[in-house]
Design a protein around this motif. Structure first.
Motif, PDB file in Angstrom:
ATOM      1  N   UNK A   1      29.948  50.673  35.034  1.00 61.11           N
ATOM      2  CA  UNK A   1      30.532  49.101  35.129  1.00 61.11           C
ATOM      3  C   UNK A   1      29.300  48.294  34.855  1.00 61.11           C
ATOM      4  N   UNK A   2      28.111  48.737  35.391  1.00 63.60           N
ATOM      5  CA  UNK A   2      26.751  47.812  35.170  1.00 63.60           C
ATOM      6  C   UNK A   2      26.534  47.692  33.894  1.00 63.60           C
ATOM      7  N   UNK A   3      26.913  48.824  32.862  1.00 60.86           N
ATOM      8  CA  UNK A   3      26.337  48.529  31.467  1.00 60.86           C
ATOM      9  C   UNK A   3      27.404  47.665  30.844  1.00 60.86           C
ATOM     10  N   UNK A   4      28.614  47.908  31.249  1.00 57.39           N
ATOM     11  CA  UNK A   4      29.582  46.651  30.602  1.00 57.39           C
ATOM     12  C   UNK A   4      29.152  45.349  31.119  1.00 57.39           C
ATOM     13  N   UNK A   5      28.776  44.969  32.037  1.00 52.80           N
ATOM     14  CA  UNK A   5      28.397  43.704  32.393  1.00 52.80           C
ATOM     15  C   UNK A   5      26.966  43.201  32.042  1.00 52.80           C
ATOM     16  N   UNK A  21      32.538  45.766  43.497  1.00 53.12           N
ATOM     17  CA  UNK A  21      34.177  46.020  43.560  1.00 53.12           C
ATOM     18  C   UNK A  21      34.289  47.175  42.704  1.00 53.12           C
ATOM     19  N   UNK A  22      33.561  47.359  41.412  1.00 56.63           N
ATOM     20  CA  UNK A  22      33.590  48.544  40.610  1.00 56.63           C
ATOM     21  C   UNK A  22      33.291  49.889  41.631  1.00 56.63           C
ATOM     22  N   UNK A  31      40.209  47.772  46.085  1.00 57.39           N
ATOM     23  CA  UNK A  31      39.208  46.646  46.436  1.00 57.39           C
ATOM     24  C   UNK A  31      39.628  46.160  47.650  1.00 57.39           C
ATOM     25  N   UNK A  32      38.378  46.096  48.694  1.00 53.64           N
ATOM     26  CA  UNK A  32      38.483  45.315  49.862  1.00 53.64           C
ATOM     27  C   UNK A  32      38.636  44.372  49.981  1.00 53.64           C
TER      28      UNK A  32
END
Length: 144
Positions: A1-5, A21-22, A31-32
């Protein structure tokens, strides 16, 4: 996910929230509540509308053999919008007005839905030819 953002220029607090969240989704498939409350605090009613779009599976990642990718979001009005997550852009009027012109929103609900669908791994996938992807992008430009 970090790569996508990574290519997206968002405030650090938003990037951190999306990354948390990811991680939560990867760990527990949900998701809490505290993350949902943070999302609502940052994005207001757009957060609820974006989550609704994700629940309706309105986000589709369209990719071509050359590696180009765009997101298509079926909005609540029935219109389809093109989102480019790599440069933080949506073709909807709300993005042009509230995000770009007035600067009173960080994202429109469609772009937020794209990021949330990435987090929740609920994005539809569609592979098309490079020519088809160009036609999809050109149709949006001609209508604008």
């Amino acid at each position: 996910m970090a790569d996508a953002l990574a290519a997206v220029t968002l405030p650090t607090v938003v990037e951190e929230l999306l990354n948390e969240m990811a991680a939560a989704v990867q760990e527990s498939a949900r998701i809490p509540d505290e993350h949902l409350l943070s999302l609502k605090f940052i994005f207001g009613s757009s957060a609820i509308q974006a989550l609704d779009l994700v629940d309706q599976q309105s986000v589709t990642l369209i990719s071509s053999p050359s590696g180009r990718q765009v997101y298509q979001v079926l909005g609540s009005s029935g219109k389809t919008y093109i989102c480019l997550a790599s440069c933080h852009y949506c073709s909807c009027p709300a993005f042009a007005f509230s995000v770009l012109r007035k600067s009173d929103s960080l994202l429109c609900k469609h772009l937020l839905a794209v990021y949330l669908s990435q987090v929740m791994r609920t994005c539809q996938q569609l592979s098309v030819s490079d020519k088809q992807l160009t036609e999809i992008l050109m149709q949006k430009k001609q209508k604008a």
